[in-house]
Design an enzyme around this catalytic site. Structure first.
Site, PDB file in Angstrom:
ATOM      1  N   ARG A 130      23.772  -1.757  -0.970  1.00 22.76           N
ATOM      2  CA  ARG A 130      23.563  -3.133  -0.487  1.00 22.76           C
ATOM      3  C   ARG A 130      24.797  -3.998  -0.745  1.00 22.76           C
TER       4      ARG A 130
ATOM      5  N   CYS B 124      15.172  19.022 -14.628  1.00 22.00           N
ATOM      6  CA  CYS B 124      14.968  17.804 -15.421  1.00 22.00           C
ATOM      7  C   CYS B 124      13.723  17.972 -16.295  1.00 22.00           C
TER       8      CYS B 124
ATOM      9  N   CYS C 200      29.014 -14.013  -3.159  1.00 23.85           N
ATOM     10  CA  CYS C 200      27.571 -13.768  -3.241  1.00 23.85           C
ATOM     11  C   CYS C 200      26.864 -15.110  -3.372  1.00 23.85           C
TER      12      CYS C 200
ATOM     13  N   CYS D   1      27.038  -6.170   1.982  1.00 26.06           N
ATOM     14  CA  CYS D   1      27.233  -7.619   1.913  1.00 26.06           C
ATOM     15  C   CYS D   1      28.721  -7.976   1.892  1.00 26.06           C
TER      16      CYS D   1
ATOM     17  N   ASP E 230       0.859  -1.178   0.000  1.00 22.77           N
ATOM     18  CA  ASP E 230       0.000   0.000   0.000  1.00 22.77           C
ATOM     19  C   ASP E 230       0.899   1.231   0.000  1.00 22.77           C
TER      20      ASP E 230
ATOM     21  N   CYS F 165      26.161 -17.352  -0.264  1.00 25.15           N
ATOM     22  CA  CYS F 165      24.996 -17.008   0.553  1.00 25.15           C
ATOM     23  C   CYS F 165      23.697 -17.071  -0.251  1.00 25.15           C
TER      24      CYS F 165
ATOM     25  N   HIS G  27      12.735  16.817 -20.076  1.00 21.97           N
ATOM     26  CA  HIS G  27      12.041  15.514 -20.087  1.00 21.97           C
ATOM     27  C   HIS G  27      10.547  15.641 -19.821  1.00 21.97           C
TER      28      HIS G  27
ATOM     29  N   CYS H 188      23.387  14.105 -17.205  1.00 20.80           N
ATOM     30  CA  CYS H 188      22.485  15.223 -17.504  1.00 20.80           C
ATOM     31  C   CYS H 188      22.813  16.416 -16.616  1.00 20.80           C
TER      32      CYS H 188
ATOM     33  N   ASP I 257       1.309   3.171   3.159  1.00 18.48           N
ATOM     34  CA  ASP I 257       2.116   2.561   4.217  1.00 18.48           C
ATOM     35  C   ASP I 257       3.587   2.469   3.840  1.00 18.48           C
TER      36      ASP I 257
HETATM   37  C1  HEC Z   1      27.571 -13.662   4.535  1.00 13.55           C
HETATM   38  C2  HEC Z   1      26.445 -13.854   3.680  1.00 13.55           C
HETATM   39  C3  HEC Z   1      26.260 -12.926   2.512  1.00 13.55           C
HETATM   40  C4  HEC Z   1      27.098 -12.698   1.449  1.00 13.55           C
HETATM   41  C5  HEC Z   1      28.482 -13.278   1.210  1.00 13.55           C
HETATM   42  C6  HEC Z   1      26.401 -11.802   0.562  1.00 13.55           C
HETATM   43  N1  HEC Z   1      25.186 -11.467   1.072  1.00 13.55           N
HETATM   44 FE1  HEC Z   1      23.754 -10.358   0.191  1.00 13.55          FE
HETATM   45  N2  HEC Z   1      22.573 -10.518   1.834  1.00 13.55           N
HETATM   46  C7  HEC Z   1      22.883 -11.248   2.959  1.00 13.55           C
HETATM   47  C8  HEC Z   1      21.821 -11.112   3.918  1.00 13.55           C
HETATM   48  C9  HEC Z   1      21.759 -11.781   5.289  1.00 13.55           C
HETATM   49  C10 HEC Z   1      20.850 -10.274   3.334  1.00 13.55           C
HETATM   50  C11 HEC Z   1      19.515  -9.820   3.928  1.00 13.55           C
HETATM   51  C12 HEC Z   1      18.482 -10.901   3.716  1.00 13.55           C
HETATM   52  C13 HEC Z   1      18.262 -11.195   2.260  1.00 13.55           C
HETATM   53  O1  HEC Z   1      17.532 -10.469   1.567  1.00 13.55           O
HETATM   54  O2  HEC Z   1      18.858 -12.164   1.742  1.00 13.55           O
HETATM   55  C14 HEC Z   1      21.356  -9.934   2.003  1.00 13.55           C
HETATM   56  C15 HEC Z   1      20.669  -9.148   1.089  1.00 13.55           C
HETATM   57  C16 HEC Z   1      21.082  -8.912  -0.207  1.00 13.55           C
HETATM   58  C17 HEC Z   1      20.306  -8.190  -1.188  1.00 13.55           C
HETATM   59  C18 HEC Z   1      18.935  -7.568  -0.980  1.00 13.55           C
HETATM   60  C19 HEC Z   1      17.842  -8.474  -1.471  1.00 13.55           C
HETATM   61  C20 HEC Z   1      16.479  -7.880  -1.265  1.00 13.55           C
HETATM   62  O3  HEC Z   1      15.549  -8.350  -1.916  1.00 13.55           O
HETATM   63  O4  HEC Z   1      16.324  -6.952  -0.475  1.00 13.55           O
HETATM   64  C21 HEC Z   1      21.043  -8.172  -2.338  1.00 13.55           C
HETATM   65  C22 HEC Z   1      20.672  -7.523  -3.649  1.00 13.55           C
HETATM   66  C23 HEC Z   1      22.285  -8.881  -2.063  1.00 13.55           C
HETATM   67  N3  HEC Z   1      22.264  -9.316  -0.766  1.00 13.55           N
HETATM   68  C24 HEC Z   1      23.300  -9.083  -2.986  1.00 13.55           C
HETATM   69  C25 HEC Z   1      24.543  -9.648  -2.663  1.00 13.55           C
HETATM   70  C26 HEC Z   1      25.674  -9.675  -3.562  1.00 13.55           C
HETATM   71  C27 HEC Z   1      25.669  -9.144  -4.982  1.00 13.55           C
HETATM   72  C28 HEC Z   1      26.704 -10.260  -2.888  1.00 13.55           C
HETATM   73  C29 HEC Z   1      28.130 -10.426  -3.303  1.00 13.55           C
HETATM   74  C30 HEC Z   1      28.861  -9.215  -3.566  1.00 13.55           C
HETATM   75  C31 HEC Z   1      26.194 -10.644  -1.597  1.00 13.55           C
HETATM   76  N4  HEC Z   1      24.894 -10.230  -1.484  1.00 13.55           N
HETATM   77  C32 HEC Z   1      26.919 -11.331  -0.627  1.00 13.55           C
HETATM   78  C33 HEC Z   1      24.006 -12.020   3.160  1.00 13.55           C
HETATM   79  C34 HEC Z   1      25.071 -12.122   2.276  1.00 13.55           C
HETATM   80  C1  HEC Z   2      19.066  20.103 -21.361  1.00 12.43           C
HETATM   81  C2  HEC Z   2      18.259  18.910 -21.465  1.00 12.43           C
HETATM   82  C3  HEC Z   2      18.195  17.935 -20.327  1.00 12.43           C
HETATM   83  C4  HEC Z   2      18.117  18.153 -18.981  1.00 12.43           C
HETATM   84  C5  HEC Z   2      18.030  19.457 -18.247  1.00 12.43           C
HETATM   85  C6  HEC Z   2      18.071  16.844 -18.365  1.00 12.43           C
HETATM   86  N1  HEC Z   2      18.161  15.885 -19.305  1.00 12.43           N
HETATM   87 FE1  HEC Z   2      18.173  13.884 -18.970  1.00 12.43          FE
HETATM   88  N2  HEC Z   2      18.484  13.547 -20.968  1.00 12.43           N
HETATM   89  C7  HEC Z   2      18.508  14.522 -21.923  1.00 12.43           C
HETATM   90  C8  HEC Z   2      18.826  13.935 -23.218  1.00 12.43           C
HETATM   91  C9  HEC Z   2      18.937  14.661 -24.554  1.00 12.43           C
HETATM   92  C10 HEC Z   2      18.990  12.542 -22.963  1.00 12.43           C
HETATM   93  C11 HEC Z   2      19.378  11.450 -23.953  1.00 12.43           C
HETATM   94  C12 HEC Z   2      18.257  11.097 -24.854  1.00 12.43           C
HETATM   95  C13 HEC Z   2      17.198  10.398 -24.130  1.00 12.43           C
HETATM   96  O1  HEC Z   2      17.403   9.250 -23.739  1.00 12.43           O
HETATM   97  O2  HEC Z   2      16.118  10.996 -23.913  1.00 12.43           O
HETATM   98  C14 HEC Z   2      18.736  12.342 -21.549  1.00 12.43           C
HETATM   99  C15 HEC Z   2      18.756  11.105 -20.911  1.00 12.43           C
HETATM  100  C16 HEC Z   2      18.412  10.899 -19.587  1.00 12.43           C
HETATM  101  C17 HEC Z   2      18.313   9.601 -18.966  1.00 12.43           C
HETATM  102  C18 HEC Z   2      18.554   8.243 -19.648  1.00 12.43           C
HETATM  103  C19 HEC Z   2      17.266   7.793 -20.272  1.00 12.43           C
HETATM  104  C20 HEC Z   2      17.382   6.461 -20.960  1.00 12.43           C
HETATM  105  O3  HEC Z   2      16.369   5.949 -21.420  1.00 12.43           O
HETATM  106  O4  HEC Z   2      18.487   5.932 -21.071  1.00 12.43           O
HETATM  107  C21 HEC Z   2      17.946   9.815 -17.667  1.00 12.43           C
HETATM  108  C22 HEC Z   2      17.719   8.749 -16.594  1.00 12.43           C
HETATM  109  C23 HEC Z   2      17.834  11.248 -17.486  1.00 12.43           C
HETATM  110  N3  HEC Z   2      18.116  11.853 -18.662  1.00 12.43           N
HETATM  111  C24 HEC Z   2      17.481  11.868 -16.295  1.00 12.43           C
HETATM  112  C25 HEC Z   2      17.543  13.227 -16.079  1.00 12.43           C
HETATM  113  C26 HEC Z   2      17.385  13.857 -14.790  1.00 12.43           C
HETATM  114  C27 HEC Z   2      17.070  13.113 -13.497  1.00 12.43           C
HETATM  115  C28 HEC Z   2      17.566  15.201 -14.969  1.00 12.43           C
HETATM  116  C29 HEC Z   2      17.601  16.263 -13.942  1.00 12.43           C
HETATM  117  C30 HEC Z   2      18.411  16.053 -12.759  1.00 12.43           C
HETATM  118  C31 HEC Z   2      17.798  15.404 -16.403  1.00 12.43           C
HETATM  119  N4  HEC Z   2      17.794  14.187 -17.035  1.00 12.43           N
HETATM  120  C32 HEC Z   2      17.999  16.636 -16.997  1.00 12.43           C
HETATM  121  C33 HEC Z   2      18.312  15.884 -21.749  1.00 12.43           C
HETATM  122  C34 HEC Z   2      18.225  16.495 -20.515  1.00 12.43           C
END
Ligand code: HEC
Ligand code: HEC
Ligand code: HEC
Lengths: 267, 151
Positions: free
Chosen positions: A224, A83, A183, A228, A55, A186, A87, A120, A58
């Site tokens: 995250r 932005c 990764c 980890c 929700d 675990c 956009h 951007c 919440d």
């Molecule tokens: C020692 C064990 C351990 C290792 C090694 C580990 N993790 Fe985790 N990770 C956890 C625990 C515990 C959580 C929290 C519970 C969960 O969502 O699995 C977590 C959560 C996550 C989450 C969040 C998932 C969610 O849905 O919120 C991601 C993404 C993640 N780990 C990616 C990684 C990656 C990528 C690596 C390797 C670089 C890694 N973890 C290594 C223990 C580990």
């Molecule tokens: C002066 C123009 C301009 C401004 C200001 C701008 N953008 Fe962009 N942005 C672009 C253009 C042009 C691209 C590349 C073409 C596209 O993917 O629309 C782009 C691409 C992006 C992308 C990648 C989209 C994709 O599909 O890969 C993101 C995310 C993004 N902008 C976010 C932002 C955010 C957040 C801000 C403000 C903090 C911002 N832009 C401000 C012009 C702008």
């Protein structure tokens, strides 16, 4: 103990009584020898935590979405743009989260959503880049991710993305830290088991960014990963590093048959 | 400065076997690492301490019903002394991989060969002289406690 070790097979994620989001799906082809079914982390959480994600009133993550929407409309940088100037509405970001990470427009790097946002900001707005795990960045990725809620992943793991995917897989199976845990140790070998108080999920990222009750805040994908690897008595890679972007692609691919949840809630 | 560092690294007691000196025979280690008998009460505490050994992260143990949240990644440790000898238990705690190839169980008395080791759970890189997770006497204490686990 083991009593709660399996996810409730009857749990179904329906948000706002309307949007049904699949939390189980057949494993993608490249993972078929490991899992038959991939499962969202939502299934491994308690009933109370699961309910928070059902929700939007919440779901504590929605506050951050609202803050992200303010950023979206906020003018920043030397060009006097927001932005929205380019956009229009945030709904123009529909499907964007579902395609991440992907090879950048120049074709020479793998970019996460955060990199596109910063490109951007720095190149188009004349604004400063946001730090990977800064509040404005997490608010913005939250607002953008919500636009892909329920959508199928469209990531590419072949072609130009393939070397990054291979690198990410290598990292996934490397045993890090003094505890020498990968990764896979675990989240593949022991998914469903309890490691102390934690119920090990498959470690999918389709629910990210996530609101973590323990931190009272948004946790990014790389945040995250840092946690980890730290838990292995290891030295994590930096958020935004090439290693974590490659790992992000590989982990995303392990759950690419699961829809994007928008904003999940975890304990 | 260097003098101060050296002084901090208390030299191991004369009889203590360092991690690189441990002699494994089919995974088992016959010789005590310290020559000082282990303290089973200290071992019982270590088994469930979060900070260092944290064995209950992965193992359930009926003998410690007050310890909340016991994991089930590894087998329950109940009656483990009837399955393994003292030498085998010492080997499993010191370096489980020499008993169970490829085990997810960490090697608690091993130095070197880690990928990106950290300084405890801080996320910072490990110091160059990172010691084993458990001290020699802590291994002996754990072994002494495990030996009490029999029917
Ligand atoms: C020692 C064990 C351990 C290792 C090694 C580990 N993790 Fe985790 N990770 C956890 C625990 C515990 C959580 C929290 C519970 C969960 O969502 O699995 C977590 C959560 C996550 C989450 C969040 C998932 C969610 O849905 O919120 C991601 C993404 C993640 N780990 C990616 C990684 C990656 C990528 C690596 C390797 C670089 C890694 N973890 C290594 C223990 C580990
Ligand atoms: C002066 C123009 C301009 C401004 C200001 C701008 N953008 Fe962009 N942005 C672009 C253009 C042009 C691209 C590349 C073409 C596209 O993917 O629309 C782009 C691409 C992006 C992308 C990648 C989209 C994709 O599909 O890969 C993101 C995310 C993004 N902008 C976010 C932002 C955010 C957040 C801000 C403000 C903090 C911002 N832009 C401000 C012009 C702008
Ligand atoms: C990250 C998980 C993990 C941790 C932490 C861990 N173990 Fe284990 N342990 C295992 C697994 C898994 C096995 C089963 C061997 C295998 O197949 O790898 C095992 C096996 C054992 C066995 C043999 C049990 C039997 O019945 O065969 C003993 C004894 C043992 N562990 C003691 C300990 C002690 C003592 C500690 C703490 C100092 C500890 N373990 C910490 C995962 C762990």
């Amino acid at each position: 103990g083991a009593a709660s070790a399996d996810p409730d097979p009857t749990a179904t994620l329906i948000v706002n009584d309307q949007i049904e989001i699949a939390t189980r799906a057949p494993a993608p082809d490249h993972l078929k020898d490991v899992f038959d079914t991939v499962q969202s982390g939502w299934l491994y959480r308690t009933e109370e935590t699961r309910a928070l994600q059902m929700d939007d009133f919440d779901n504590p993550a929605m506050v951050f979405v609202d803050l992200g929407l303010e950023q979206w409309d906020g003018v920043d940088g030397s060009e006097g743009k927001s932005c929205a100037s380019c956009h229009q509405g945030i709904d123009s970001m529909k499907g964007v989260r579902a395609s991440m990470p992907k090879v950048n427009p120049a074709g020479n790097d793998l970019w996460s959503l955060e990199n596109f946002i910063n490109a951007c900001r720095t190149q188009r707005m004349g604004a400063e880049e946001w730090k990977w795990n800064s509040d404005p960045m997490k608010q913005m990725t939250a607002a953008i991710s919500l636009q892909s809620r329920g959508m199928a992943s469209t990531i590419r793991i072949d072609g130009a993305a393939e070397p990054y995917w291979e690198q990410g897989r290598e990292i996934y199976y490397t045993r890090y830290g003094q505890l020498e845990l990968s990764c896979a140790n675990c989240h593949e070998q022991n998914a469903g088991k309890m490691i102390r108080a934690d119920h090990l999920s498959q470690g999918q990222i389709n629910g990210f960014p996530t609101y973590r009750l323990k931190d009272s805040g948004i946790v990014s994908i790389h945040g995250r990963f840092v946690g980890c690897i730290r838990d292995t008595r290891g030295e994590p890679f930096k958020p935004g590093s090439p290693e974590f972007r490659a790992l992000e692609l590989y982990v995303a691919s392990r759950g690419m048959t699961l829809p994007i949840e928008g904003l999940s809630v975890r304990h | 400065m260097l003098g101060a560092v050296a002084a901090c690294l208390a030299a191991p007691a004369a009889a203590e076997i360092t991690p690189t000196e441990v002699r494994f025979d089919n995974g088992a280690v016959a010789q005590s690492l310290t020559g000082v008998p282990g303290d089973p009460a200290a071992g019982a505490k270590l088994l469930s301490s979060r900070a260092d050994a944290n064995c209950v992260a992965c193992h359930m143990i009926a003998a410690q019903p007050d310890v909340a949240f016991q994991g089930d990644v590894g087998p329950a440790l109940d009656d483990v002394a009837s399955r393994y000898s003292e030498a085998q238990l010492r080997g499993i705690v010191a370096n489980s991989k020499l008993t169970f190839a490829g085990s997810v169980m960490p090697s608690f008395y091993k130095v070197g060969g880690h990928v990106r080791p950290g300084d405890g759970f801080t996320g910072n890189p490990a110091p160059a002289d990172l010691g084993p997770i458990l001290s020699a006497q802590q291994v002996e204490d754990l072994v002494a406690y495990l030996l009490t686990l029999k029917p």
